[in-house]
Design a protein around this motif. Structure first.
Motif, short mmCIF file in Angstrom:
data_model
loop_
_atom_site.label_atom_id
_atom_site.label_comp_id
_atom_site.label_asym_id
_atom_site.label_seq_id
_atom_site.Cartn_x
_atom_site.Cartn_y
_atom_site.Cartn_z
N ALA A 196 0.76 -1.22 -0.12
CA ALA A 196 -0.06 -0.03 -0.05
C ALA A 196 0.85 1.21 -0.03
O ALA A 196 0.47 2.33 -0.65
CB ALA A 196 -0.87 -0.08 1.13
N ASP A 197 2.11 1.25 0.67
CA ASP A 197 2.77 2.51 0.76
C ASP A 197 3.63 2.61 -0.37
O ASP A 197 4.64 3.35 -0.54
CB ASP A 197 3.50 2.57 2.02
N TYR A 198 3.71 1.41 -1.42
CA TYR A 198 4.45 1.82 -2.83
C TYR A 198 3.93 2.38 -3.53
O TYR A 198 3.05 1.96 -4.37
CB TYR A 198 5.16 0.20 -2.92
N GLU A 199 4.50 3.59 -3.98
CA GLU A 199 3.74 4.42 -5.18
C GLU A 199 4.40 3.77 -6.39
O GLU A 199 5.42 3.69 -6.41
CB GLU A 199 4.09 5.79 -4.90
N HIS A 200 3.20 4.31 -7.56
CA HIS A 200 3.85 4.24 -8.83
C HIS A 200 5.02 4.81 -8.90
O HIS A 200 4.93 6.04 -8.93
CB HIS A 200 2.87 4.18 -9.63
N LEU A 201 6.23 4.42 -10.08
CA LEU A 201 7.36 5.04 -10.05
C LEU A 201 7.12 6.21 -10.99
O LEU A 201 7.65 7.26 -10.71
CB LEU A 201 8.39 4.16 -10.29
N THR A 202 6.67 5.93 -12.18
CA THR A 202 6.60 7.04 -13.18
C THR A 202 5.29 7.10 -13.91
O THR A 202 4.92 6.41 -14.55
CB THR A 202 7.61 6.73 -14.09
N LYS A 203 4.87 8.45 -13.53
CA LYS A 203 3.23 8.50 -14.15
C LYS A 203 3.50 8.55 -15.71
O LYS A 203 4.52 8.86 -16.31
CB LYS A 203 2.85 10.12 -13.88
N GLY A 204 2.51 7.95 -16.32
CA GLY A 204 2.56 7.94 -17.82
C GLY A 204 3.14 6.50 -18.40
O GLY A 204 2.78 6.33 -19.48
N LEU A 205 4.02 5.84 -17.49
CA LEU A 205 4.54 4.59 -17.90
C LEU A 205 3.82 3.46 -17.19
O LEU A 205 3.31 3.51 -16.43
CB LEU A 205 6.24 4.47 -17.69
N SER A 206 3.99 2.04 -18.00
CA SER A 206 3.26 1.10 -17.27
C SER A 206 4.19 0.71 -16.06
O SER A 206 5.31 0.90 -16.06
CB SER A 206 3.04 0.04 -18.07
N CYS A 207 3.74 -0.13 -15.24
CA CYS A 207 4.56 -0.80 -14.25
C CYS A 207 5.84 -1.42 -14.65
O CYS A 207 6.68 -1.32 -14.05
CB CYS A 207 3.55 -1.41 -13.28
#
Ligand code: ZN
Length: 318
Positions: A196-207
């Motif tokens: 839950a506390d792990y945010e997506h790294l780069t907006k606009g890119l897939s995981c």
């Protein structure tokens, strides 16, 4: 020649805000009927047809937001005066918790059912949710008894079957048709869950592209990998204008009210036709959400809704 019925012959409304949900709904019809004239004040576009002996009105939405949902509900009720209730069918963000039927996963279905003193569909307040405070600001009326009984009957009977009818309904959608490819079951490896506390790294890119690191999940049974079993969870669904993209907030809200799923359109259904909310899980309501599961999740929700018709007593509906 398609049949022509009267407005009064239609008893169930099926409302699906997104196009991907509407196509899936159309694929579930046993037969399609001729369109009927409607008042000029009604700007909905309807598809009429039948499922398991029930006459159904399917309505999509031009712009999925609460105002358009409210308008669809108001108009459908006026044009088809004998509608008894509605099915509000589409996709939603799941809470990765364990229910009586197992862990909530992508592609599962969540169906509204009163639980923990709530009606089955409760509203979280926009402003409050943003700062992490969940204040319940409204709720839909509980689903009509006839639908709750149908859902229970379906669950009871389904448990005894080797071949799941929902799966069979999903296979009505021929994913060999180019326009229907999006309904294919994604590879289960694409069911990522993150702490839950792990945010997506780069907006606009897939995981995958940005290298987000999923937390380990219990593996699916080997026999489920190619032929998924659609697990159905019944309980509270939360709705609000704000899309939940913070997993910590998701978990907090979920814990507070025993919510299994989040969605953003049901507020428009308030006060109109009484509804059961059916949502296919397309993401985990966190910052990693993407579109990969939209098609399959929409198909699973529509397939569940279709199956429900087989468990509704025809006399009660008419
Ligand atoms: Zn990510």
């Amino acid at each position: 020649m398609p049949k022509t019925l009267r407005h009064e012959d239609y008893t169930v409304g099926w409302i699906c805000p997104l196009e991907v949900e509407q196509t899936a709904a159309l694929e579930m019809l046993d037969e399609e009927h001729e369109r009927l004239p409607q008042p000029s004040t009604d700007d909905n576009v309807y598809t009429l047809g039948s499922m398991a002996g029930h006459n159904v009105v399917i309505a999509g939405l031009s712009g999925p937001n609460n105002t358009s949902v409210a308008r669809v509900f108001a108009n459908i009720n006026t044009t088809f005066p004998r509608l008894k209730f509605g099915l509000f069918v589409g996709i939603g963000g799941g809470v990765p918790v364990k229910t009586d039927t197992g862990l909530i996963r992508l592609g599962d279905v969540v169906v509204s059912k009163p639980a923990g003193g709530h009606s089955g569909a409760l509203q979280y307040d926009h402003g409050k949710a943003a700062v992490g405070q969940f204040q319940r600001t409204g709720a839909l009326a509980p689903p009509p008894n006839v639908l709750l009984s149908a859902a229970q009957d379906m669950a009871a009977k389904r448990a005894r079957l080797r071949e799941a009818p929902i799966k069979k309904n999903i296979s009505r959608i021929d994913t060999g048709v180019p326009g229907l490819r999006k309904y294919k079951y994604p590879v289960p490896e694409q069911d990522y869950l993150f702490d839950a506390d792990y945010e997506h790294l780069t907006k606009g890119l897939s995981c995958d592209e940005c290298g987000c690191d999923p937390s380990p999940r219990s593996k699916r049974e080997a026999d489920e990998v190619d032929e998924p079993h659609v697990v159905v969870h019944r309980g509270n669904i939360a709705y609000g204008e704000l899309v939940i993209t913070k997993a910590i907030l998701r978990d907090k809200l979920a814990k507070q009210y025993g919510v299994l799923c989040f969605e953003t359109e049901a507020a428009g259904a308030m006060g109109a036709l009484t509804c059961i909310v059916i949502r296919g899980i397309s993401d985990y309501a966190d910052s990693h959400k993407n579109d990969q599961w939209h098609g399959y999740a929409a198909a699973a929700a529509a397939a569940y809704a279709r199956q429900l018709f087989f468990h509704m007593p025809i006399d009660e509906v008419k």
